[in-house]
Enzyme design. Structure first.
Site, mmCIF file in Angstrom:
data_model
loop_
_atom_site.group_PDB
_atom_site.id
_atom_site.type_symbol
_atom_site.label_atom_id
_atom_site.label_comp_id
_atom_site.label_asym_id
_atom_site.label_seq_id
_atom_site.Cartn_x
_atom_site.Cartn_y
_atom_site.Cartn_z
ATOM 1 C CB VAL A 1 -0.959 0.134 1.253
ATOM 2 C CG1 VAL A 1 -1.930 1.213 1.427
ATOM 3 C CG2 VAL A 1 -1.995 -1.244 1.099
ATOM 4 C CE LYS B 1 -7.634 -3.347 7.070
ATOM 5 N NZ LYS B 1 -6.662 -3.999 6.361
ATOM 6 C CD GLU C 1 -13.185 6.520 2.468
ATOM 7 O OE1 GLU C 1 -13.550 7.332 2.554
ATOM 8 O OE2 GLU C 1 -13.529 5.231 2.356
ATOM 9 N N GLY D 1 -10.787 -0.827 0.889
ATOM 10 C CA GLY D 1 -9.769 -0.274 0.072
ATOM 11 C C GLY D 1 -10.268 0.829 -0.807
ATOM 12 N N GLY E 1 -1.327 -15.268 -4.746
ATOM 13 C CA GLY E 1 -0.936 -13.856 -3.725
ATOM 14 C C GLY E 1 -2.272 -13.386 -3.437
ATOM 15 C CD GLU F 1 -1.479 -11.136 3.888
ATOM 16 O OE1 GLU F 1 -0.263 -11.320 4.029
ATOM 17 O OE2 GLU F 1 -1.747 -9.896 3.655
ATOM 18 C CG ASP G 1 -9.520 -7.673 6.871
ATOM 19 O OD1 ASP G 1 -8.633 -6.902 6.728
ATOM 20 O OD2 ASP G 1 -10.360 -7.580 6.104
ATOM 21 C CE LYS H 1 -11.054 -4.611 5.518
ATOM 22 N NZ LYS H 1 -10.758 -5.701 4.583
ATOM 23 N N GLY I 1 -5.306 -3.843 -2.348
ATOM 24 C CA GLY I 1 -4.435 -3.836 -3.613
ATOM 25 C C GLY I 1 -3.595 -2.446 -3.559
HETATM 26 N N1 HSE Z 1 -6.787 -8.467 3.344
HETATM 27 C C1 HSE Z 1 -7.932 -7.783 3.196
HETATM 28 C C2 HSE Z 1 -9.010 -8.544 2.378
HETATM 29 C C3 HSE Z 1 -7.441 -6.437 2.634
HETATM 30 O O1 HSE Z 1 -8.633 -9.680 1.856
HETATM 31 O O2 HSE Z 1 -9.871 -8.061 1.891
HETATM 32 C C4 HSE Z 1 -7.201 -5.468 3.353
HETATM 33 O O3 HSE Z 1 -8.153 -5.209 4.228
#
Ligand code: HSE
Length: 426
Positions: free
Chosen positions: A14, A105, A129, A134, A187, A190, A201, A205, A302
């Site tokens: 990023v 986040k 933001e 993203g 890719g 992770e 994650d 959010k 991304g």
């Molecule tokens: N790892 C997150 C996703 C992207 O797969 O959406 C960053 O928050």
């Protein structure tokens, strides 16, 4: 021409994308925004990475103190991820009077109360933001464009990794483990996929988005969370036959009885706009009392999409007087008056394997009726080796009643097993 000096902490995916956008579009920002945005410093342990991106040697700082004491820097962009040292660096930047733009986040979700307090004390901006979805401008939409609405619900596909995996499982019928390995090779996932596949994650959010939507702090610890590791491709295929798509949904609802917040896999009708959000794409579907339904769709991760959100915040920060803090009392814990609904209501899909004997179905149904659960559909497949695959869809019922019913069925001797339970979004 207004000069804006930026520092970037971390030149990973990023950070690298942000650097690229800022340098490649520098003339565009001068011409169209009247802003001369220059990267005046970076903090990146891997000097080679910084140099390969085109950062001048003299702009590579050795420590956060150099960034904080550099009077050419107005805005510090934190794109390191994780809690420490990101948190200390953000606090140091704010305490030295610099505004902060972050994509972190986990940090914002867990410590926004602390970061915002320090930002306010120093009269600095704190922009985030890029923490959610993203390149999809959902935070600004909630802070600005939708602020005239009482938002009653939000539902989103806000994790690209899990959406990619579920899309592939749906397309080719492959099991979770196989698709995860493939996604890691390509890719999309992770090496350590826990945060994504276990729903952390998405929960971070959802905590941020629902706090902004419902104007009260929703700590991520209040969010019911279930990941995708137990999703069975057999259920996805049954769902498709019944007109549903399987998605990892983040759901927030604010009703008369309280707030419910949850992240879990669910079936959603294939004609719902979220059902066609596939691969690594994200979308948030928001319902407000005036605007009705709004869906924001795009790339949730991304280098360039997330960089787009960061650069948007830099420009917003440079062109607005005053700061855009939370639209709720930003405390560590939820306000004691906030009521969270844990025993939520949903429709359910159950897949069972039952013995092919007279009376089994009527006994099975008695477990549902005992808990007041109404069945909307039953599909019985052809028996194999004396076992009948059975699909049951329920009308809306309470989560606790389904759990009790499933436990009772599984301990009854004449019914082999409830193999899976999937919530269905009506
Ligand atoms: N790892 C997150 C996703 C992207 O797969 O959406 C960053 O928050």
């Amino acid at each position: 021409m207004k000069k804006v000096g930026v520092a970037i902490l971390g030149l990973g995916v990023v950070g690298g994308g942000t650097y690229k956008i800022l340098t490649e579009n520098a003339e565009f920002y001068k011409k169209n925004h009247g802003l001369d945005i220059t990267v005046e410093g970076v903090l990146e342990l891997n000097r080679e990475r910084a140099l390969s991106l085109g950062v001048e040697e003299s702009k590579i700082a050795s420590n956060i103190a150099e960034i904080c004491s550099n009077s050419d820097i107005d805005i510090v962009v934190e794109v390191m991820g994780g809690i420490e040292p990101a948190k200390s660096f953000v606090l140091a930047a704010l305490n030295s009077g610099k505004s902060v733009v972050t994509s972190n986040k986990e940090l914002y979700c867990k410590f926004s109360h602390e970061l915002e307090k320090v930002a306010k004390k120093n009269g600095c901006g704190l922009y985030y933001e890029a923490t959610c979805v993203g390149g999809v401008p959902v935070i600004r939409a909630l802070l600005d464009n939708l602020q005239g609405n009482k938002i009653t619900s939000m539902m989103g596909i806000i994790n690209g990794t899990t959406n990619y995996i579920l899309t592939k499982m749906s397309d080719c019928g492959a099991p979770y483990g196989e698709v995860l390995k493939e996604a890691q090779k390509l890719g999309y996932a992770e090496a350590n996929p826990t945060s994504d596949v276990d729903g952390f994650d998405a929960a971070y959010k959802l905590s941020i988005l629902s706090s902004l939507s419902f104007h009260t702090k929703i700590p991520y610890t209040e969010i019911y969370r279930e990941g995708i590791a137990d999703v069975d491709p057999v259920d996805i295929q049954y769902g498709k036959r019944l007109g549903y798509a399987m998605k990892l949904l983040a759901i927030g609802k604010n009703g008369e009885n309280g707030i419910e917040v949850r992240v879990h896999p669910a079936f959603i009708k294939s004609n719902h706009p979220l059902a066609s959000v596939n691969d690594s794409f994200n979308a948030v579907y928001i319902t407000g009392d005036s605007v009705d339904d709004v869906m924001l769709y795009g790339r949730g991760a991304g280098a360039l999409p997330t960089g787009s959100a960061i650069v948007g915040d830099i420009i917003y920060c440079a062109t607005h007087q005053g700061n855009n803090y939370s639209t709720f009392k930003n405390t560590e814990k939820a306000d004691p008056s906030t009521k969270f609904i844990k025993n939520f209501e949903s429709e359910y899909f159950l897949r069972l394997s039952v013995n092919d004997k007279a009376g089994v179905l009527s006994k099975l149904m008695s477990h549902f009726s005992k808990h007041g659960i109404s069945i909307s559909q039953v599909i019985q497949e052809k028996a194999e080796n004396g076992q009948v695959p059975l699909i049951i869809l329920t009308h809306s019922t309470f989560e606790n009643d389904i759990k009790k019913t499933v436990d009772e069925i599984n301990s009854a001797s004449d019914v082999t097993k409830v193999l899976s339970v999937v919530r269905v979004i009506a």
